[in-house]
Design a protein around this motif. Sequence first.
Motif, PDB file in Angstrom:
ATOM      1  N   LEU A 247       0.853  -1.178   0.000  1.00 56.23           N
ATOM      2  CA  LEU A 247       0.000   0.000   0.000  1.00 56.23           C
ATOM      3  C   LEU A 247       0.892   1.231   0.000  1.00 56.23           C
ATOM      4  O   LEU A 247       1.921   1.270   0.687  1.00 56.23           O
ATOM      5  CB  LEU A 247      -0.909   0.017   1.234  1.00 56.23           C
ATOM      6  CG  LEU A 247      -1.942  -1.110   1.321  1.00 56.23           C
ATOM      7  CD1 LEU A 247      -2.666  -1.056   2.656  1.00 56.23           C
ATOM      8  CD2 LEU A 247      -2.938  -1.020   0.176  1.00 56.23           C
ATOM      9  N   GLU A 255      -6.346   2.282  -0.010  1.00 56.51           N
ATOM     10  CA  GLU A 255      -6.372   1.523   1.231  1.00 56.51           C
ATOM     11  C   GLU A 255      -6.862   0.100   0.984  1.00 56.51           C
ATOM     12  O   GLU A 255      -7.489  -0.192  -0.025  1.00 56.51           O
ATOM     13  CB  GLU A 255      -7.281   2.213   2.251  1.00 56.51           C
ATOM     14  CG  GLU A 255      -6.798   3.584   2.669  1.00 56.51           C
ATOM     15  CD  GLU A 255      -7.797   4.295   3.554  1.00 56.51           C
ATOM     16  OE1 GLU A 255      -7.380   4.885   4.567  1.00 56.51           O
ATOM     17  OE2 GLU A 255      -8.999   4.265   3.225  1.00 56.51           O
ATOM     18  N   GLY A 288      -4.876   1.553   6.154  1.00 58.00           N
ATOM     19  CA  GLY A 288      -3.901   2.246   5.331  1.00 58.00           C
ATOM     20  C   GLY A 288      -2.853   2.934   6.184  1.00 58.00           C
ATOM     21  O   GLY A 288      -2.754   2.707   7.396  1.00 58.00           O
TER      22      GLY A 288
END
Length: 297
Positions: A247, A255, A288
């Motif tokens: 990510l 996310e 995230g």
Amino acid sequence: MSLAPRAVLVHRRTPYADVLARHGTRGAAEFFLRTRGQTLDDLEAADERQRAALAAVAAAVPPDWRSGTLEREDLPRFLFAPEDVVVVVGQDGLVANVAKHLSGQVVLGVDPDPARHAGVLVRHRPGDVPGLLRRSVPDAAACEQRTMVRAVADDGQELHALNEVYVGHRSHQTARYVLGCPGGREEQASSGVVVGTGTGATGWLASLARARGGAVLPGPTDPALAWFVREAWPSRTTGADLVAGALPAVPGEDELTLDVLSDELVVFGDGLEEDRLLLTRGMRLRIGVSPRRLALL
């Protein structure tokens, strides 16, 4: 008038103290361990080193500063102030336990037992503390900024972690959800999902990456995350294709999402199961990069 800095000394109860609390007296604890081929000596010696380190650190606090001492169990109930300098005396994992409760305060990790601890986050010795405390206030901006991970549920629950967050069933049962990632969406049945940072790359993430044939992990200060699905089970309704990835560094972008299909799932960070989020069927979780950072001196 601005407040003087406050040194907050954080530690956790030692295994020696736990054994004494369980058995009531030293003699009873020693007898119990001796009948099982163990000894109390190593635990007692480690406890003495911890006590000596705490005493040295407490004595090193400048006289014009305020100070306080805090056990790990009290972290959820303690209110850190902006002017605090947090001195963690213990193993590396204790720094991770503290990080989720902070919002930019400087953290100084002190290792009371270098022969036992890795020293990844607790890098300093008690004798280094006097100079480091004085330096921590003007040089706060020069601290190493460690990336953290954030999990946010659609009902407002939120959790931050330094190493990793885990999403799964509270026991060993199967977790069911729909996973969404930059590569697509997939309904899955697994033993959980782990999303971690470069700091966590020396722990649980390293084991998961090795099982994936050596997946590339972020470095200690890289502003990015890695994620892994544990033991995804392919069936007529579930897949096992989206099981690992990365990510990016920008909070809120690309996310990982989980739409819950189980009656109940839990989310916890850095191994602290007692401090968890509770998810029920139909909820959505987003994971995230956290807007928070750990400022490690």
